[in-house]
Write a protein that holds these residues in place. Sequence first.
Motif, PDB file in Angstrom:
ATOM      1  N   TYR A 200       0.840  -1.198   0.000  1.00 38.66           N
ATOM      2  CA  TYR A 200       0.000   0.000   0.000  1.00 38.66           C
ATOM      3  C   TYR A 200       0.878   1.253   0.000  1.00 38.66           C
ATOM      4  O   TYR A 200       1.860   1.336   0.750  1.00 38.66           O
ATOM      5  CB  TYR A 200      -0.887   0.026   1.246  1.00 38.66           C
ATOM      6  CG  TYR A 200      -1.758  -1.189   1.393  1.00 38.66           C
ATOM      7  CD1 TYR A 200      -3.063  -1.202   0.915  1.00 38.66           C
ATOM      8  CD2 TYR A 200      -1.266  -2.342   2.010  1.00 38.66           C
ATOM      9  CE1 TYR A 200      -3.864  -2.328   1.052  1.00 38.66           C
ATOM     10  CE2 TYR A 200      -2.054  -3.478   2.144  1.00 38.66           C
ATOM     11  CZ  TYR A 200      -3.346  -3.470   1.662  1.00 38.66           C
ATOM     12  OH  TYR A 200      -4.134  -4.584   1.786  1.00 38.66           O
ATOM     13  N   ARG A 220      -1.932   1.083  -4.823  1.00 39.29           N
ATOM     14  CA  ARG A 220      -2.240  -0.255  -4.336  1.00 39.29           C
ATOM     15  C   ARG A 220      -1.515  -1.245  -5.239  1.00 39.29           C
ATOM     16  O   ARG A 220      -1.647  -1.199  -6.461  1.00 39.29           O
ATOM     17  CB  ARG A 220      -3.753  -0.532  -4.393  1.00 39.29           C
ATOM     18  CG  ARG A 220      -4.589   0.255  -3.390  1.00 39.29           C
ATOM     19  CD  ARG A 220      -4.446  -0.337  -1.999  1.00 39.29           C
ATOM     20  NE  ARG A 220      -5.307   0.304  -1.026  1.00 39.29           N
ATOM     21  CZ  ARG A 220      -6.514  -0.139  -0.685  1.00 39.29           C
ATOM     22  NH1 ARG A 220      -7.011  -1.239  -1.260  1.00 39.29           N
ATOM     23  NH2 ARG A 220      -7.223   0.488   0.233  1.00 39.29           N
ATOM     24  N   GLN A 263      -5.892   3.977  -5.721  1.00 41.26           N
ATOM     25  CA  GLN A 263      -7.161   4.212  -5.037  1.00 41.26           C
ATOM     26  C   GLN A 263      -7.434   5.712  -5.096  1.00 41.26           C
ATOM     27  O   GLN A 263      -6.641   6.520  -4.616  1.00 41.26           O
ATOM     28  CB  GLN A 263      -7.102   3.741  -3.582  1.00 41.26           C
ATOM     29  CG  GLN A 263      -8.433   3.890  -2.857  1.00 41.26           C
ATOM     30  CD  GLN A 263      -8.323   3.621  -1.363  1.00 41.26           C
ATOM     31  OE1 GLN A 263      -7.279   3.869  -0.755  1.00 41.26           O
ATOM     32  NE2 GLN A 263      -9.389   3.127  -0.768  1.00 41.26           N
ATOM     33  N   GLU A 280     -12.823   1.608   1.819  1.00 40.30           N
ATOM     34  CA  GLU A 280     -12.562   0.637   0.763  1.00 40.30           C
ATOM     35  C   GLU A 280     -13.493   0.802  -0.433  1.00 40.30           C
ATOM     36  O   GLU A 280     -13.233   0.234  -1.498  1.00 40.30           O
ATOM     37  CB  GLU A 280     -12.672  -0.788   1.306  1.00 40.30           C
ATOM     38  CG  GLU A 280     -11.445  -1.229   2.098  1.00 40.30           C
ATOM     39  CD  GLU A 280     -10.173  -1.202   1.270  1.00 40.30           C
ATOM     40  OE1 GLU A 280     -10.172  -1.743   0.152  1.00 40.30           O
ATOM     41  OE2 GLU A 280      -9.184  -0.610   1.746  1.00 40.30           O
ATOM     42  N   ARG A 282     -13.826   3.436  -2.111  1.00 38.86           N
ATOM     43  CA  ARG A 282     -13.271   4.380  -3.076  1.00 38.86           C
ATOM     44  C   ARG A 282     -12.834   3.604  -4.322  1.00 38.86           C
ATOM     45  O   ARG A 282     -12.231   2.532  -4.219  1.00 38.86           O
ATOM     46  CB  ARG A 282     -12.074   5.125  -2.482  1.00 38.86           C
ATOM     47  CG  ARG A 282     -12.411   5.978  -1.263  1.00 38.86           C
ATOM     48  CD  ARG A 282     -13.345   7.120  -1.644  1.00 38.86           C
ATOM     49  NE  ARG A 282     -13.612   7.975  -0.497  1.00 38.86           N
ATOM     50  CZ  ARG A 282     -14.697   7.912   0.269  1.00 38.86           C
ATOM     51  NH1 ARG A 282     -15.641   7.010   0.003  1.00 38.86           N
ATOM     52  NH2 ARG A 282     -14.858   8.740   1.283  1.00 38.86           N
ATOM     53  N   GLN A 284     -10.853   2.205  -7.590  1.00 36.70           N
ATOM     54  CA  GLN A 284      -9.446   1.997  -7.914  1.00 36.70           C
ATOM     55  C   GLN A 284      -9.279   1.934  -9.431  1.00 36.70           C
ATOM     56  O   GLN A 284     -10.022   1.216 -10.108  1.00 36.70           O
ATOM     57  CB  GLN A 284      -8.926   0.708  -7.279  1.00 36.70           C
ATOM     58  CG  GLN A 284      -8.901   0.744  -5.771  1.00 36.70           C
ATOM     59  CD  GLN A 284      -8.234  -0.479  -5.179  1.00 36.70           C
ATOM     60  OE1 GLN A 284      -7.275  -1.018  -5.748  1.00 36.70           O
ATOM     61  NE2 GLN A 284      -8.706  -0.931  -4.028  1.00 36.70           N
TER      62      GLN A 284
END
Length: 342
Positions: A200, A220, A263, A280, A282, A284
């Motif tokens: 991350y 990510r 992200q 989570e 959001r 990507q």
Amino acid sequence: MQKSPVYHTPHAGKALLTAMALSFASHVYAEDVAETSKPVTEQLVDTMTTLVHGPYAGYRANHAKGIMVSGTFTPSKQAASLSSAPHLQKKATPVLVRFSDATGLPTMPDADANANPHGIAIRFQLPKGAYTDIVSISVNGFPAATPEDFLGLLNAVAASGPDAPKPSPVEQFLGTHPAALKFVTTPKPAPVSFATLPFYGVNAFKFTNAKGKTQYGRYRITPLAGAQSLAADEVAKVGPDYLMEDLPARLKKGPVKFSIAVQLAAEGDEVNDATVIWPEDRPQLVLGTLTLKTAIADSKALEKTIMFNPLALPAGIEASADPILIARPTAYLVSFGRRVGK
């Protein structure tokens, strides 16, 4: 083989050592490592070095133990919609990648709790000798929002030896810093392989495409083999260098692949604080595929001479104002200068 120092504190203090992946000796105290006349970034390197009984010649102050491999990055069709950066356009880009254990201890056993968070550093080798780097860890988020707070955390741990009065300095720090407490209590199991470990980007960057549209986001890096961790009973069975040995063996059988995505921040999301984890949900955007092909034969020699820099950025990618991000290259430079003897 040198043993990892043990930190003798109650649960919260021991979790801190595990999460921060710093092998702290219990008898080292803050006054031995803090030198307020120095810049905070240099104090950070000094503290990390002292707390693992260093320095260790030729090694980083943190993430000392590692392995380097080479391969390519192939951008996705939608990557250019996020940024005009050259490695996000149509052509594949050569890469050098370093995986690592945390701490400044070169003999850190790979499955030791103090080896977490693991690291990945990716150098995209751009035309005409230029490059850009991504530097990420295997934990989503960071325990401190500023370099000063991070130094305060390290010094609190250093001051919390077995004879420290209760509540110890580290217990006091965790009691007043909820983000640090959350970070240290988040489970961090040992991975099956570097090839099965997600990473991350804890800092945000501003991406700008050819049309001038901007968007903040965090990296990510996801293994295409899937995230896989060792069971508790498996940890004691693996060798001290199992991660370093596994990756070259895998590469002899075929490429190891990761997806690199960003992200994307929503309106109102905090982009300048590494302790704030975005929801989570959001979206990507997949930037492309990282394909690792070959273990570097002279990895140790190359590791010593290369300094990854998250602020080595091409047009189309800019740093956020996150103070942790801004401080990182300065701290890395201190460590780099010491290990190459400059």
